[in-house]
Design a protein around this motif. Sequence first.
Motif, PDB file in Angstrom:
ATOM      1  N   LEU A   1     100.770 -30.743  40.321  1.00 33.46           N
ATOM      2  CA  LEU A   1     100.687 -31.801  41.329  1.00 33.46           C
ATOM      3  C   LEU A   1     102.084 -32.094  41.858  1.00 33.46           C
ATOM      4  O   LEU A   1     103.087 -31.510  41.426  1.00 33.46           O
ATOM      5  CB  LEU A   1     100.046 -33.043  40.715  1.00 33.46           C
ATOM      6  CG  LEU A   1      98.632 -32.852  40.139  1.00 33.46           C
ATOM      7  CD1 LEU A   1      98.121 -34.192  39.597  1.00 33.46           C
ATOM      8  CD2 LEU A   1      97.685 -32.266  41.151  1.00 33.46           C
TER       9      LEU A   1
ATOM     10  N   VAL B   1      92.701 -31.650  43.915  1.00 35.73           N
ATOM     11  CA  VAL B   1      94.167 -31.842  43.936  1.00 35.73           C
ATOM     12  C   VAL B   1      94.554 -32.920  44.934  1.00 35.73           C
ATOM     13  O   VAL B   1      95.399 -33.795  44.641  1.00 35.73           O
ATOM     14  CB  VAL B   1      94.863 -30.504  44.252  1.00 35.73           C
ATOM     15  CG1 VAL B   1      96.364 -30.725  44.489  1.00 35.73           C
ATOM     16  CG2 VAL B   1      94.658 -29.517  43.116  1.00 35.73           C
TER      17      VAL B   1
ATOM     18  N   ARG C   1      93.835 -41.290  37.620  1.00 32.48           N
ATOM     19  CA  ARG C   1      93.485 -39.865  37.545  1.00 32.48           C
ATOM     20  C   ARG C   1      92.478 -39.584  36.427  1.00 32.48           C
ATOM     21  O   ARG C   1      91.607 -38.724  36.564  1.00 32.48           O
ATOM     22  CB  ARG C   1      94.754 -39.044  37.314  1.00 32.48           C
ATOM     23  CG  ARG C   1      95.669 -38.984  38.530  1.00 32.48           C
ATOM     24  CD  ARG C   1      96.954 -38.262  38.203  1.00 32.48           C
ATOM     25  NE  ARG C   1      97.845 -38.199  39.368  1.00 32.48           N
ATOM     26  CZ  ARG C   1      99.086 -37.715  39.332  1.00 32.48           C
ATOM     27  NH1 ARG C   1      99.580 -37.247  38.180  1.00 32.48           N
ATOM     28  NH2 ARG C   1      99.822 -37.692  40.437  1.00 32.48           N
TER      29      ARG C   1
ATOM     30  N   ASP D   1      96.605 -36.289  43.735  1.00 29.90           N
ATOM     31  CA  ASP D   1      98.029 -36.404  44.084  1.00 29.90           C
ATOM     32  C   ASP D   1      98.490 -37.860  44.290  1.00 29.90           C
ATOM     33  O   ASP D   1      99.510 -38.280  43.718  1.00 29.90           O
ATOM     34  CB  ASP D   1      98.335 -35.566  45.325  1.00 29.90           C
ATOM     35  CG  ASP D   1      98.828 -34.182  44.953  1.00 29.90           C
ATOM     36  OD1 ASP D   1      99.325 -34.012  43.821  1.00 29.90           O
ATOM     37  OD2 ASP D   1      98.707 -33.245  45.773  1.00 29.90           O
TER      38      ASP D   1
ATOM     39  N   ARG E   1     103.921 -25.164  44.963  1.00 32.25           N
ATOM     40  CA  ARG E   1     103.170 -25.540  43.764  1.00 32.25           C
ATOM     41  C   ARG E   1     103.084 -24.354  42.805  1.00 32.25           C
ATOM     42  O   ARG E   1     103.041 -23.197  43.212  1.00 32.25           O
ATOM     43  CB  ARG E   1     101.749 -26.001  44.119  1.00 32.25           C
ATOM     44  CG  ARG E   1     101.725 -27.289  44.944  1.00 32.25           C
ATOM     45  CD  ARG E   1     100.290 -27.647  45.247  1.00 32.25           C
ATOM     46  NE  ARG E   1     100.186 -28.810  46.109  1.00 32.25           N
ATOM     47  CZ  ARG E   1     100.101 -30.074  45.691  1.00 32.25           C
ATOM     48  NH1 ARG E   1     100.123 -30.347  44.398  1.00 32.25           N
ATOM     49  NH2 ARG E   1     100.000 -31.068  46.551  1.00 32.25           N
TER      50      ARG E   1
END
Length: 466
Positions: free
Chosen positions: A150, A55, A66, A59, A109
């Motif tokens: 995210l 993560v 990604r 981010d 989150r």
Amino acid sequence: MREFVGSIGNRVFLILLAGILVATVTTTWLASNERRNTMRELRYQHVAERVEQVVQALDPLTPQARDVVLHAADNFGFEAGFVNEVGDMQSPSTGPMADMLKSRLGEDRQIVVQRETDCAPRRPRNAPPDGHDRAERPRMETCRVIYVSLRDKALLRLRLHMPGDPPSLRSRGGVGPSGSPYILLFLVLIAMLAYVVARMAARPIKHLASAATELGRDIDHPPLAEKGPTEIRQAAKAFNAMQTRIRRQIQHRTHMLAAITHDLQTPLTRLRLRLEKVEDKELQQKLVDDLAVMQDMVREGLDLARSMDSSEAMQRLDIDSLLDSVCADASDAGQQVELQGRTRAFVVAQPNALRRCLTNLLDNAFKYGQRAEVSIALDDLLPNRVLIRIRDHGPGIPEGQLETVFEPFYRLETSRSRDTGGTGLGLTIARNIAENHGALLDLRNHAKGGLEVLLSLPLKQAKRAR
């Protein structure tokens, strides 16, 4: 099995062994659960660290970057990708894994943890094909699907394998085959410890029981040593005090009976002298006969007192010679007696007391059976004993009274006539003397008629009877 469980030492051993085994099994189970919980927590922490790394790596990246990172994640043992919504679960989940992720990534989150039930086990790397090595089995695994949002609200889906306990760890806990020798050794050590403790606990009680048995044979047996734990010292002290009181009471009773019978001799003698002056011969003879009965009762009462508390020294005797002498005296007195057998054995006894015992038994046979058949041999049933049998040819004794006749002053013939019986003390005196020597004296009716006396004497007698 009943005799084994009946022993107090064996009972203590079984209780200790069972208690230790239950405690061991319980502590082992608790330790195993604690180990599994610890291992589970470590696995959760490891997974949480991997998820946190992914993560934090995703981010700050752009969507194009990604994809490159997610493609590389496949090489690290988990599947990763972006999805639009959480599958099969619309609300955030709670549990150790979810709580751990929230504490690492933050409460803002969206985190959902799901468990897959159809996750197939994964074989170890470099494992041979199926059928080539059956000894090496794949590790059982479960899968977790984790959804994490995210910072830009993109929903990341991670699928990770959660390995189970390694076989080596299960074996170390004593479950697998490699733990069996250790369990066996542990059980053997526990059994040995329980056995030693049980014997240590039962030894003082065994000594106390042995002292109680010796007390029944010899009231002057040396007292118990007052040593050991507090409870054992108190029990030994109470036992010694009881022995002292019993000895004192027996001595007082014996001395009182001896004093009464002894003091009666003098007035009875004076009465006999004064009866000589009675002019009526018929009345004089009746009074003399009654006086003779009284003197016999006094004499046997004195013998009874002596039989209960004899201070005669113990000596090594040739039992064959002693029995032959007693039978010869009876024969010289005109009695019909026949002696058979020879043992060449020696006993440790009080000569005069044992002679008195045998004489009383023979007199009883002559009085009720006219003649006696005497035999001596080594006892076939009891080791280290010599058995003397004295059989008469009288009417015998009813089965229900074979033990009652040993009571003082008990007679089968209730008229109390001197012509049909004595004072009822002869067999009582004989049994008292036999018990002082550790002997067994029993009566039984012979199959061919008459009464048979069985006197079993020990060949070894180390203690001094008093």
